[in-house]
Write a protein that holds these residues in place. Structure first.
Motif, PDB file in Angstrom:
ATOM      1  N   ALA A   1       7.295   8.358  -6.442  1.00  0.00           N
ATOM      2  CA  ALA A   1       7.901   8.146  -5.129  1.00  0.00           C
ATOM      3  C   ALA A   1       6.821   8.050  -4.063  1.00  0.00           C
ATOM      4  N   ARG A   2       7.005   7.076  -3.152  1.00  0.00           N
ATOM      5  CA  ARG A   2       6.153   6.960  -1.973  1.00  0.00           C
ATOM      6  C   ARG A   2       7.073   6.568  -0.813  1.00  0.00           C
TER       7      ARG A   2
ATOM      8  N   ASP B   1      10.300   5.857   0.919  1.00  0.00           N
ATOM      9  CA  ASP B   1      11.597   5.483   0.343  1.00  0.00           C
ATOM     10  C   ASP B   1      11.455   4.531  -0.832  1.00  0.00           C
ATOM     11  N   LEU B   2      10.227   4.342  -1.315  1.00  0.00           N
ATOM     12  CA  LEU B   2       9.994   3.457  -2.458  1.00  0.00           C
ATOM     13  C   LEU B   2       9.843   4.260  -3.747  1.00  0.00           C
ATOM     14  N   LEU B   3      10.362   3.720  -4.839  1.00  0.00           N
ATOM     15  CA  LEU B   3      10.048   4.226  -6.169  1.00  0.00           C
ATOM     16  C   LEU B   3       9.129   3.190  -6.807  1.00  0.00           C
ATOM     17  N   VAL B   4       7.864   3.558  -6.977  1.00  0.00           N
ATOM     18  CA  VAL B   4       6.793   2.614  -7.302  1.00  0.00           C
ATOM     19  C   VAL B   4       6.400   2.726  -8.767  1.00  0.00           C
ATOM     20  N   ASP B   5       6.387   1.602  -9.470  1.00  0.00           N
ATOM     21  CA  ASP B   5       5.822   1.560 -10.821  1.00  0.00           C
ATOM     22  C   ASP B   5       4.308   1.491 -10.708  1.00  0.00           C
ATOM     23  N   THR B   6       3.613   2.193 -11.598  1.00  0.00           N
ATOM     24  CA  THR B   6       2.152   2.170 -11.548  1.00  0.00           C
ATOM     25  C   THR B   6       1.609   0.769 -11.779  1.00  0.00           C
ATOM     26  N   GLY B   7       2.328  -0.028 -12.564  1.00  0.00           N
ATOM     27  CA  GLY B   7       1.905  -1.400 -12.806  1.00  0.00           C
ATOM     28  C   GLY B   7       3.114  -2.278 -13.015  1.00  0.00           C
ATOM     29  N   GLN B   8       2.968  -3.553 -12.709  1.00  0.00           N
ATOM     30  CA  GLN B   8       4.061  -4.499 -12.886  1.00  0.00           C
ATOM     31  C   GLN B   8       4.085  -4.983 -14.331  1.00  0.00           C
TER      32      GLN B   8
ATOM     33  N   PHE C   1      -0.933   0.169   0.008  1.00  0.00           N
ATOM     34  CA  PHE C   1      -1.589   1.132  -0.869  1.00  0.00           C
ATOM     35  C   PHE C   1      -1.962   0.457  -2.173  1.00  0.00           C
ATOM     36  N   VAL C   2      -2.754   1.146  -2.969  1.00  0.00           N
ATOM     37  CA  VAL C   2      -3.305   0.576  -4.198  1.00  0.00           C
ATOM     38  C   VAL C   2      -3.105   1.570  -5.337  1.00  0.00           C
ATOM     39  N   THR C   3      -2.686   1.070  -6.499  1.00  0.00           N
ATOM     40  CA  THR C   3      -2.668   1.879  -7.711  1.00  0.00           C
ATOM     41  C   THR C   3      -3.652   1.275  -8.701  1.00  0.00           C
ATOM     42  N   ARG C   4      -4.380   2.135  -9.369  1.00  0.00           N
ATOM     43  CA  ARG C   4      -5.443   1.690 -10.270  1.00  0.00           C
ATOM     44  C   ARG C   4      -5.191   2.221 -11.679  1.00  0.00           C
TER      45      ARG C   4
END
Length: 452
Positions: A46-47, A49-56, A380-383
């Motif tokens: 969660a970030r 109000d988003l539920l974010v997948d680490t990668g697409q 933001f960025v996920t790695r």
């Protein structure tokens, strides 16, 4: 029911598949996962109000084992499959499209290749001939793994533009490697099985739910319903031989302990697997580190309004590789949330978020003029530094089979010798194969005991 005990170490797709299959074969199964959830590298957070997948994650219809696993998890409706159609964007250029037709393979792609406006007429004719040559290759030919996709394409006299605008466009996304760093054997598997051999095989599936719901949560429900004992926050420290079977020392919140088993399936990434079997005489384990790792970086931008009506697109002549509209899937309450997936992202991996913002926001404005009128709500960025193993020429020699030189110790994971690239399909197939090996070995031992 069999009384033999199977311990599966690792709760990603490979481990969940192996545990579920072993349980369905009648074994008493424990699944150990160090993290507080299942799903491995595929999860959400969660970030705001988003539920974010680490990668697409994107799949193809040819991912039959993976799609069957989702059915067994009860979430088959969580993936939407559509006929292959990919918009291809470039700054200041009319969009092009790659799409299949309802024609017998490989004619289903011929109209798209011949009309692909990112290439000249001469280049289009040559890529069509190259596609036919690809269809004649055997992905299991060991010689193919000794060269790169880039080398093979140059030998076919493909132009640098064709490599960038077509072959690399697809190969980088599928293999997480640039053409000159990608095994030709794995490339042949991608293009043949995924694109050229069957008309519908290349149809694209995009998850319609966050990955934690699709994999981890659904998988845990299915495993526990089947009778698998799932132990999260349970870290295996080693795997040791015992007078009968194996001992697995573990760390848990309640304290350290030792789990005994007749068979153990190691379904962790290859660096962790090497550490777990360090005390066992596993032939080839010292070579696993040669598989190394290749990163994926995901850039996330949330705007206060819609800036494109595209669900997904590939991009050329831009820092952006692929862009996905994640607004509905993430539960965004307003605006539009885009995720940019950057494969083989060695350079981006070490860059600061501020520097990536200076690169990718202008790139998005070039692709979608409406970005200039929108307000950025979040960036933001996920790695994923170890998103896949490095699928380079020569790596087939280091990918181990499911069975090992220690009877009862079995391997699973997309990095093992599945014949597939490092994908969700490869992970699931490895878990299926691991369960088959466990069952065959257990039955063989039982037969010997009865004979004795």
């Amino acid at each position: 029911m069999n009384r033999e005990r199977v311990v599966v170490v690792g709760g990603g797709l490979a481990g969940m598949t192996a545990a579920l299959d072993c349980r369905e074969r009648g074994y008493a199964v424990q699944l150990l996962e160090a993290r507080p959830r299942l799903g491995g590298a595929t999860y959400s957070f969660a970030r705001g109000d988003l539920l974010v997948d680490t990668g697409q994650h994107v799949l193809l219809r040819c991912y039959t084992a993976y799609l069957d696993l989702l059915r067994r998890f009860g979430v088959a409706d969580g993936v939407l499959l559509r006929p292959f159609r990919v918009p291809v964007l470039s700054p200041d250029a009319v969009p092009a499209t790659l799409a299949r037709r309802n024609l017998p393979a490989p004619a289903h792609l011929a109209p798209a290749l011949l009309k692909y406006r990112r290439l000249s007429w001469a280049q289009r004719l040559r890529v069509t001939r190259t596609a036919l040559a690809l269809r004649g290759l055997d992905p299991e030919d060991p010689a193919l793994d000794q060269q790169s996709l880039g080398q093979w394409l140059r030998a076919r006299r493909e132009s640098p533009r064709a490599v960038d605008a077509l072959w690399g466009l697809l190969a980088v996304a599928a293999l997480n490697a640039e053409p000159d760093n990608a095994s030709m054997a794995l490339a042949a598997k991608v293009f043949r099985t995924g694109v050229l051999d069957e008309t519908e095989a290349c149809d694209i599936g995009i998850p319609q739910r966050p990955l934690s719901e699709l994999h981890g949560a659904a998988g845990q429900r299915a495993l526990e319903a089947a009778g698998v004992e799932v132990r999260v926050r349970c870290k295996a420290r080693a795997i040791r031989r015992a007078p009968e079977g194996f001992q697995v020392p573990v760390e848990e919140q309640t304290g350290d302990g030792v789990i005994t088993a007749d068979s153990v399936v190691v379904a962790t990434p290859h660096p962790a697997a090497a550490g777990l079997v360090d005390e066992l005489p596993i032939r080839g384990a010292g070579e696993w580190s040669r598989l190394s790792a290749s990163p994926i970086v995901n850039v996330h931008a949330h705007f206060d309004r819609a800036v494109t009506d595209l669900e997904m697109a590939a991009v050329l002549d831009s820092p952006v590789q692929w862009v996905f509209d994640r607004t509905r899937i993430s539960g965004a309450g307003r605006g539009q949330y885009l995720a940019l997936s950057q494969s083989a992202a060695q350079q981006e991996l070490g860059m600061r978020t501020e520097d990536l913002r200076e690169i990718f926001l202008p790139a998005l404005r070039e692709l979608f003029p409406a970005v200039a009128r929108a307000r950025l709500l979040d960036f933001f960025v996920t790695r994923e530094p170890h998103a896949t193993f490095r699928q380079a020429p020569g790596t087939a020699a280091y990918r181990p089979a499911a069975s090992t030189s220690v009877p009862g110790l079995v391997l699973a994971g997309a990095w093992t010798a599945t014949g597939w690239p490092d994908t969700t399909e490869g992970a699931v197939r490895s878990g299926i194969r691991a369960a088959e090996v466990v069952d065959a070995q257990q039955r063989s031992r039982a037969s010997v005991e009865v004979t004795a």
